[in-house]
Write a protein that holds these residues in place. Structure first.
Motif, PDB file in Angstrom:
ATOM      1  N   UNK A  47      54.112  59.198 -34.138  1.00  0.00           N
ATOM      2  CA  UNK A  47      54.334  57.775 -33.873  1.00  0.00           C
ATOM      3  C   UNK A  47      53.762  56.895 -34.966  1.00  0.00           C
ATOM      4  N   UNK A  48      52.569  57.254 -35.443  1.00  0.00           N
ATOM      5  CA  UNK A  48      51.949  56.485 -36.521  1.00  0.00           C
ATOM      6  C   UNK A  48      52.773  56.564 -37.804  1.00  0.00           C
ATOM      7  N   UNK A  49      53.279  57.769 -38.110  1.00  0.00           N
ATOM      8  CA  UNK A  49      54.104  57.931 -39.308  1.00  0.00           C
ATOM      9  C   UNK A  49      55.388  57.123 -39.201  1.00  0.00           C
ATOM     10  N   UNK A  50      55.977  57.079 -37.996  1.00  0.00           N
ATOM     11  CA  UNK A  50      57.187  56.282 -37.809  1.00  0.00           C
ATOM     12  C   UNK A  50      56.907  54.796 -38.000  1.00  0.00           C
ATOM     13  N   UNK A  54      58.540  52.315 -40.792  1.00  0.00           N
ATOM     14  CA  UNK A  54      59.169  51.038 -40.450  1.00  0.00           C
ATOM     15  C   UNK A  54      58.572  49.893 -41.253  1.00  0.00           C
ATOM     16  N   UNK A  55      57.242  49.890 -41.381  1.00  0.00           N
ATOM     17  CA  UNK A  55      56.590  48.839 -42.161  1.00  0.00           C
ATOM     18  C   UNK A  55      56.982  48.916 -43.630  1.00  0.00           C
ATOM     19  N   UNK A  56      57.087  50.139 -44.152  1.00  0.00           N
ATOM     20  CA  UNK A  56      57.479  50.307 -45.550  1.00  0.00           C
ATOM     21  C   UNK A  56      58.897  49.784 -45.772  1.00  0.00           C
ATOM     22  N   UNK A  57      59.776  50.090 -44.829  1.00  0.00           N
ATOM     23  CA  UNK A  57      61.161  49.596 -44.929  1.00  0.00           C
ATOM     24  C   UNK A  57      61.188  48.070 -44.880  1.00  0.00           C
ATOM     25  N   UNK A  58      60.378  47.484 -44.019  1.00  0.00           N
ATOM     26  CA  UNK A  58      60.333  46.025 -43.925  1.00  0.00           C
ATOM     27  C   UNK A  58      59.793  45.408 -45.206  1.00  0.00           C
TER      28      UNK A  58
END
Length: 254
Positions: A47-50, A54-58
């Motif tokens: 979950x943390x990696x996901x 997501x933050x990296x994509x944003x």
């Protein structure tokens, strides 16, 4: 063996069996706890990696958006500068609105703003210092455009071929952009480097058409369109004129 002894033996076996079952149950519970902990840890890690992905994509999306905004701002800025250059040149030619005294005043004001910037910084007044620096840069740019306007002749029309070649031969390196026009496949692109060197320019923009963005400085602009070109003030050469300039430059160098 008496009946009481047999009962005692049976009771002892039962107690031992119960103790064994208790130990087995305890160990099984411990293993299940450890296994459950490991599973929970793995789930939390995934979950943390996901969330990180997501933050990296944003972040990447925001960086791309910021880059697009900077590019759009640069295009708007170049268009504004180009329009300002044309207006200053018109006023200078028609009404002599700008004089050397005006240019000196702008330069002096820019110097005073530089002093104000230094003073504000020494007082740790960051906002006024930043504003003074921005205004100083704007005045310096305005003074440079005024200098170009003052150097323009009073006649707004394109000068005769000999005059424009003389003007082109004496331009300052990396100054305002020039346009060279000619039909398709006449040799503009293959000779672009030599023409740019002759005009003291370092960049080349090929296949330009009227209505496109006009680079304000340091650029040789090539086009298959035909005159007039109101985006360029006096800085227009036909391909034949450009090659004559190249030949004359090579003759001087020889």
């Amino acid at each position: 063996m008496s009946h009481s002894i047999q009962l005692q033996i049976i009771a002892a076996i039962a107690v031992i069996t119960l103790i064994g079952l208790a130990v087995w149950a305890y160990r099984s519970a411990q293993k299940a706890h450890v296994k459950g902990y490991d599973l929970g840890y793995d789930d939390a890690k995934r979950g943390h990696e996901l969330r990180i992905a997501d933050h990296q994509h944003e972040i990447e999306h925001l960086q791309l958006k910021a880059a697009n905004q900077r590019a759009a701002h640069q295009l708007e800025r170049d268009a504004i500068i180009q329009d300002a250059d044309a207006r200053i040149a018109i006023f200078a030619r028609r009404a002599a609105a700008c004089t050397e005294a005006d240019l000196n005043t702008l330069t002096a004001a820019a110097n005073q703003l530089a002093l104000a910037n230094t003073t504000y910084k020494s007082m740790h007044a960051e906002d006024p210092a930043r504003f003074a620096h921005q205004m100083q840069l704007q005045l310096i740019n305005l003074a440079e455009r005024m200098r170009v306007a003052l150097d323009q002749p009073n006649d707004a029309q394109q000068p005769p071929a000999d005059d424009i070649l003389t003007f082109a031969a004496n331009v300052s390196p990396n100054g305002k952009s020039w346009l060279v026009y000619g039909p398709d496949r006449c040799g503009k692109t293959s000779n672009a480097s030599a023409i740019a060197d002759a005009l003291g320019l370092t960049a080349v923009l090929d296949d330009w058409q009227p209505g496109y963005r006009v680079p304000t400085s340091k650029t040789l602009v090539l086009t298959t369109a035909t005159p007039p070109f109101p985006e360029f003030v006096r800085r227009v050469l036909s391909f034949d004129q450009a090659m004559s300039l190249v030949a004359s430059k090579k003759g001087v160098a020889a």
